[in-house]
Design a protein around this motif. Structure first.
Motif, short mmCIF file in Angstrom:
data_model
loop_
_atom_site.label_atom_id
_atom_site.label_comp_id
_atom_site.label_asym_id
_atom_site.label_seq_id
_atom_site.Cartn_x
_atom_site.Cartn_y
_atom_site.Cartn_z
N SER A 113 -7.14 27.79 54.94
CA SER A 113 -7.58 28.44 56.17
C SER A 113 -6.39 28.51 57.13
O SER A 113 -5.31 28.01 56.84
CB SER A 113 -8.74 27.68 56.78
N VAL A 114 -6.65 29.12 58.26
CA VAL A 114 -5.59 29.28 59.25
C VAL A 114 -5.17 27.92 59.80
O VAL A 114 -6.02 27.09 60.13
CB VAL A 114 -6.09 30.18 60.40
N ILE A 115 -3.88 27.69 59.86
CA ILE A 115 -3.40 26.46 60.48
C ILE A 115 -3.30 26.72 61.98
O ILE A 115 -2.60 27.63 62.42
CB ILE A 115 -2.02 26.07 59.91
N LEU A 154 -3.91 24.98 66.21
CA LEU A 154 -3.96 23.78 67.05
C LEU A 154 -5.39 23.38 67.41
O LEU A 154 -5.67 22.23 67.65
CB LEU A 154 -3.18 24.01 68.34
N TYR A 189 -10.65 27.51 65.09
CA TYR A 189 -10.25 28.90 64.89
C TYR A 189 -11.34 29.59 64.11
O TYR A 189 -11.41 29.51 62.89
CB TYR A 189 -8.92 28.93 64.12
N LYS A 190 -12.25 30.22 64.80
CA LYS A 190 -13.40 30.84 64.17
C LYS A 190 -13.77 32.09 64.95
O LYS A 190 -13.94 32.03 66.17
CB LYS A 190 -14.57 29.84 64.19
N PHE A 191 -13.84 33.22 64.27
CA PHE A 191 -14.16 34.48 64.95
C PHE A 191 -15.18 35.26 64.14
O PHE A 191 -15.23 35.15 62.92
CB PHE A 191 -12.89 35.32 65.14
N ALA A 192 -15.96 36.06 64.86
CA ALA A 192 -16.96 36.89 64.18
C ALA A 192 -16.23 38.02 63.44
O ALA A 192 -15.30 38.60 63.99
CB ALA A 192 -17.92 37.48 65.21
N PRO A 193 -16.66 38.32 62.22
CA PRO A 193 -16.06 39.45 61.52
C PRO A 193 -16.27 40.73 62.33
O PRO A 193 -17.35 40.95 62.89
CB PRO A 193 -16.85 39.52 60.20
N ARG A 194 -15.24 41.56 62.39
CA ARG A 194 -15.29 42.74 63.25
C ARG A 194 -16.16 43.85 62.66
O ARG A 194 -16.60 44.73 63.39
CB ARG A 194 -13.87 43.24 63.49
N ASP A 195 -16.35 43.82 61.35
CA ASP A 195 -17.03 44.95 60.72
C ASP A 195 -18.42 44.60 60.19
O ASP A 195 -18.84 45.09 59.15
CB ASP A 195 -16.16 45.51 59.59
N GLN A 196 -19.11 43.74 60.91
CA GLN A 196 -20.48 43.42 60.47
C GLN A 196 -21.35 44.66 60.56
O GLN A 196 -21.15 45.52 61.42
CB GLN A 196 -21.06 42.34 61.38
N ASN A 214 -22.75 46.41 63.69
CA ASN A 214 -21.91 47.23 64.58
C ASN A 214 -21.90 48.71 64.21
O ASN A 214 -21.23 49.51 64.86
CB ASN A 214 -20.46 46.72 64.56
N GLU A 220 -19.57 38.63 53.87
CA GLU A 220 -19.02 39.94 54.22
C GLU A 220 -18.06 40.37 53.12
O GLU A 220 -17.27 39.57 52.62
CB GLU A 220 -18.22 39.88 55.54
N ASN A 274 -5.82 33.34 51.94
CA ASN A 274 -5.14 32.18 52.51
C ASN A 274 -5.48 31.96 53.98
O ASN A 274 -5.38 30.84 54.48
CB ASN A 274 -3.61 32.34 52.39
N GLU A 311 -9.93 33.65 58.23
CA GLU A 311 -10.39 33.71 59.61
C GLU A 311 -9.51 34.60 60.48
O GLU A 311 -9.94 35.12 61.50
CB GLU A 311 -10.46 32.31 60.23
N VAL A 322 -10.51 38.48 59.17
CA VAL A 322 -11.85 39.03 59.44
C VAL A 322 -11.84 39.77 60.78
O VAL A 322 -12.72 40.57 61.06
CB VAL A 322 -12.97 37.96 59.45
N GLN A 349 -17.73 52.87 64.09
CA GLN A 349 -18.50 52.03 65.03
C GLN A 349 -18.61 52.69 66.40
O GLN A 349 -19.24 52.17 67.31
CB GLN A 349 -17.85 50.65 65.16
#
Lengths: 89, 119, 516
Positions: free
Chosen positions: B2-4, B6, B9-16, B19, C429, C444, C447, C450, C461
């Motif tokens: 996953s993203v390294i 600090l 780090y969690k975001f909603a997928p933009r293309d759900q 939308n 997704e 890799n 997050e 996405v 959209q």
């Protein structure tokens, strides 16, 4: 062995750099393309301040190379009197 | 992996799918006809039949290809999820289980492309 | 020469030592980790920052001196160009499509690199590395500014050069370099350094600035060749720092090696995709061609990059994962990208056109293994259709790769008629990719990707229309509405070159240049 190169602009100031490179590195080859000259050689290339100064009759600072340099490859060792590019393999 | 980062780090997928105003996004690729330079992404209502989707959005977009008018859509072979897939053209996308952002490949083995070389 | 005064000045090495060492201090009001919060979390271990050396040993005083000299030379040329209608000396107005694409898609990337190096120049703990990053930030700002000044001359006369900042954040194909730059900018400072200084500058920018700029000279574009080579002389310094940076990281701690290798894998592949645009510029947009994309790739990627990776093998670094596939693609990508833009030519803010037989023959000779079989028939077919008044303009939007954001126009390695695609499902997704390498980059760091702002998906959209547009109106034309949102001057910026305003004006003005 890998090739190193120094590419400079095709202009009056850089002409002495190309000539010095060819003079001090007998294994080097110059290739001309529009507006540029690429000097390449197997393994290693050295630019010597004294050679450029002899060719032009003017003082030359190795860092003046930056003004007309286009590209360079290899590890660089630079001091007041020379600049060398070289691959370690 | 996953993203390294600090912090979290969690975001909603933009293309759900929510939308897309009731539509789903479906990709269509014509196999071995690369004169059509890239597959198409089209937004379609899931209630639309696959045949309607093809006729409305895909057939006009590939019409410039000389093989296009020779396609018999009833005998076209399909792939979905990299596997052979047998849809019913007259059923809806939903009934055919076409999902949001699915990638559909249609294969016309008898049509060989420009110069018979898959172009 | 024997008259030289005894050395009282410091030598290069001594001066560099004085100007880059002992400038920092141990903070006492705050712990050092609070002052430099970003140079540890990526997992890179640095034990001795003083081991960082700029082999050119450039210090600020020398830097200003030589940069000033470069700028004086450059601005003399820009002025002469402006005063003497230099724009009429180019081979053909078609050539300007390459410069439009450069201005739209490459120059803004320079600005991103300014931001990235300004940040790295603040956040690295070692003073010498901070000095190097700050100089590079200033360099990149100079590149953006000199490009703006040089290219503004073309903006006075030709279409497609306006609204650069507006287009950068919106136009579909510009999301390719934009997302590349934002991926680098949002990484930690060490990843940024490997991404830009090493993977992009060292391994790949020669391809952009050396043969392409020589091509600009060959096509009579005095202005572009001058800013290009002026920028490239900075780039050669950056490349040197790139190789120095990587040696520094690899020598500091063996634990750094796998982290750096992962970044090399990622950023070599990402860079090679962005440069597909340059391949198209070289092979298709220059009326007079210096060398093919394939030849440039062989010299600057395969030969020079090969030497580099043989050299780095002693640290346990291998060539990037995508290396073989990127090399295989040298026969294909420039053609595939050109055909993509030709067919989507109505939606690009530069012109595309049909090649002459002479140009097709040149490409046949340069690409004996691929052109006649896979690309020439397509180009001739499209040219014939255009001649019959049926110019192909694709208006159905293409599928984009979630990672590189390029439409899926590339084919499977070794299978040039099979469009390459991969799919991954992550947290329910689905995501589509152009290649196994772009898929792996996603997997890799899912997050991060996405969040990809994929222009095609954004259009569907409803996020790419001007606010006053009514999508429910009976005469609503979504494509036209999107192009207006991009601020295109429709019918002038986009579409076929033949019959374009640029073509007509160039012919007319050139005619006026030789008579009253």
């Amino acid at each position: 062995m890998s090739k190193v190169f120094i590419i400079v602009q095709a202009n009056e100031e850089a002409r002495s750099i190309v000539e010095a490179l060819l003079q001090d590195n007998p294994h080097a080859v110059a290739q001309e393309s529009p507006a540029m000259v690429r000097v390449e050689a197997e393994g290693k290339l050295t630019l010597k301040r004294a050679t450029v100064e002899d060719l032009t009759g003017q003082p030359f600072n190795i860092q003046q190379l930056h003004v007309n340099l286009i590209s360079i490859s290899g590890h660089i060792d630079e001091d007041d009197d020379y600049l060398t590019v070289e691959w370690a393999n | 992996m996953s993203v390294i980062a600090l912090g979290p780090y969690k975001f909603a997928p933009r293309d759900q799918v929510k939308n897309f105003h009731g539509n789903i996004l479906v990709n269509f690729c014509w196999d071995r006809h690369v004169l059509v330079t890239a597959p198409f992404a089209v937004a379609l209502p899931p209630t639309m039949t696959l045949r309607e989707a093809i006729m409305a959005r895909i057939a006009p977009s590939i019409a410039f290809h000389p093989d296009a008018r020779k396609i018999d859509w009833n005998t076209v072979q399909w792939e979905k999820d990299h596997k052979p897939w047998q849809p019913d053209l007259d059923k809806s996308l939903a009934e055919n289980k076409v999902g949001h952002k699915d990638y559909l490949v249609f294969i016309t083995p008898e049509l060989k492309g420009l110069n018979n070389t898959g172009l | 020469m024997d008259m030289k005064v005894a050395k009282k000045k410091l030598g290069i090495k001594e001066r560099y030592g004085h100007m880059t060492r002992g400038l920092g201090w141990e903070p006492t009001y705050q712990p050092a980790d609070a002052v430099f919060p970003y140079d540890k979390y990526e997992g890179i271990k640095i034990h001795d920052w003083d081991k960082w050396v700029d082999p050119f040993r450039l210090t600020m005083d020398a830097y200003w001196k030589y940069q000033g000299e470069k700028d004086r030379k450059l601005y003399a040329v820009i002025e002469a160009f402006a005063q003497n209608n230099g724009h009429l000396n180019i081979t053909d107005a078609r050539y300007l499509s390459a410069i439009k694409l450069f201005w739209q898609g490459v120059s803004p990337l320079e600005n991103y690199v300014v931001q990235g190096f300004a940040r790295a120049g603040r956040h690295f703990r070692g003073e010498a590395s901070r000095v190097a990053c700050q100089m590079q930030a200033v360099d990149e700002l100079r590149h953006y500014q000199t490009q703006a000044h040089s290219i503004s001359n073309y903006n006075k006369y030709y279409n497609g050069f306006h609204s650069q900042r507006h287009m950068w954040d919106r136009v579909w194909y510009l999301s390719v370099p934009k997302s590349f730059g934002e991926d680098a900018l949002t990484a930690g400072p060490f990843e940024f350094l490997i991404a830009i200084s090493f993977s992009f500058e060292y391994v790949l920018t020669n391809l952009l600035f050396v043969p392409f700029m020589s091509g600009a000279a060959y096509n009579g574009d005095m202005s572009t060749v001058t800013f290009g080579f002026s920028a490239q002389s900075d780039e050669s310094r950056h490349m040197t720092l790139g190789i120095e940076a990587i040696k520094f990281l690899l020598e500091q701690d063996p634990a750094n090696v796998p982290i750096v290798q992962g970044w090399i894998d990622k950023w070599f592949w990402r860079g090679s995709k962005v440069l597909a645009l340059v391949g198209m510029m070289m092979d298709y947009m220059l009326p007079k061609r210096v060398m093919s994309w394939k030849e440039a790739w062989e010299i600057y990627a395969e030969e020079n990059g090969g030497a580099l990776f043989r050299d780095l093998a002693r640290y346990g670094i291998r060539p990037p994962k995508g290396w073989a596939d990127a090399c295989e693609a040298k026969d294909h990508i420039s053609h595939q990208v050109w055909l993509l833009f030709y067919e989507y030519g109505g939606a690009a803010a530069f012109h595309t056109w049909s090649l002459t037989n002479e140009e097709l023959d040149w490409l046949s000779a340069k690409y004996p293994d691929s052109f006649d079989k896979y690309y020439r028939p397509r180009l001739e077919f499209l040219r014939d259709k255009h001649a019959r008044g049926e110019r192909v303009y694709q208006s159905t939007l293409p599928t984009l790769c979630t990672t590189c954001q390029i439409p899926l126009c590339f084919t499977e390695p070794g299978d040039p008629t099979k469009i390459s695609h991969r799919e991954t499902v992550y947290e329910d997704e689905k995501y589509v990719f152009c290649s196994v390498h772009c898929q792996e980059i996603f997997c890799n760091e899912p997050e991060k990707f996405v969040q990809s702002w994929l222009p095609v998906n954004q259009i569907y959209q409803g996020n790419c229309f001007n606010p006053d547009v009514d999508p429910t109106a009976p005469d609503f034309d979504p494509l036209k509405a999107v192009l207006e949102y991009f601020k295109y001057n429709l019918g002038r910026d986009n579409g076929e070159f033949e019959g374009s305003e640029d073509q007509r004006n160039f012919a007319m003005w050139r005619g006026q240049a030789s008579k009253n």
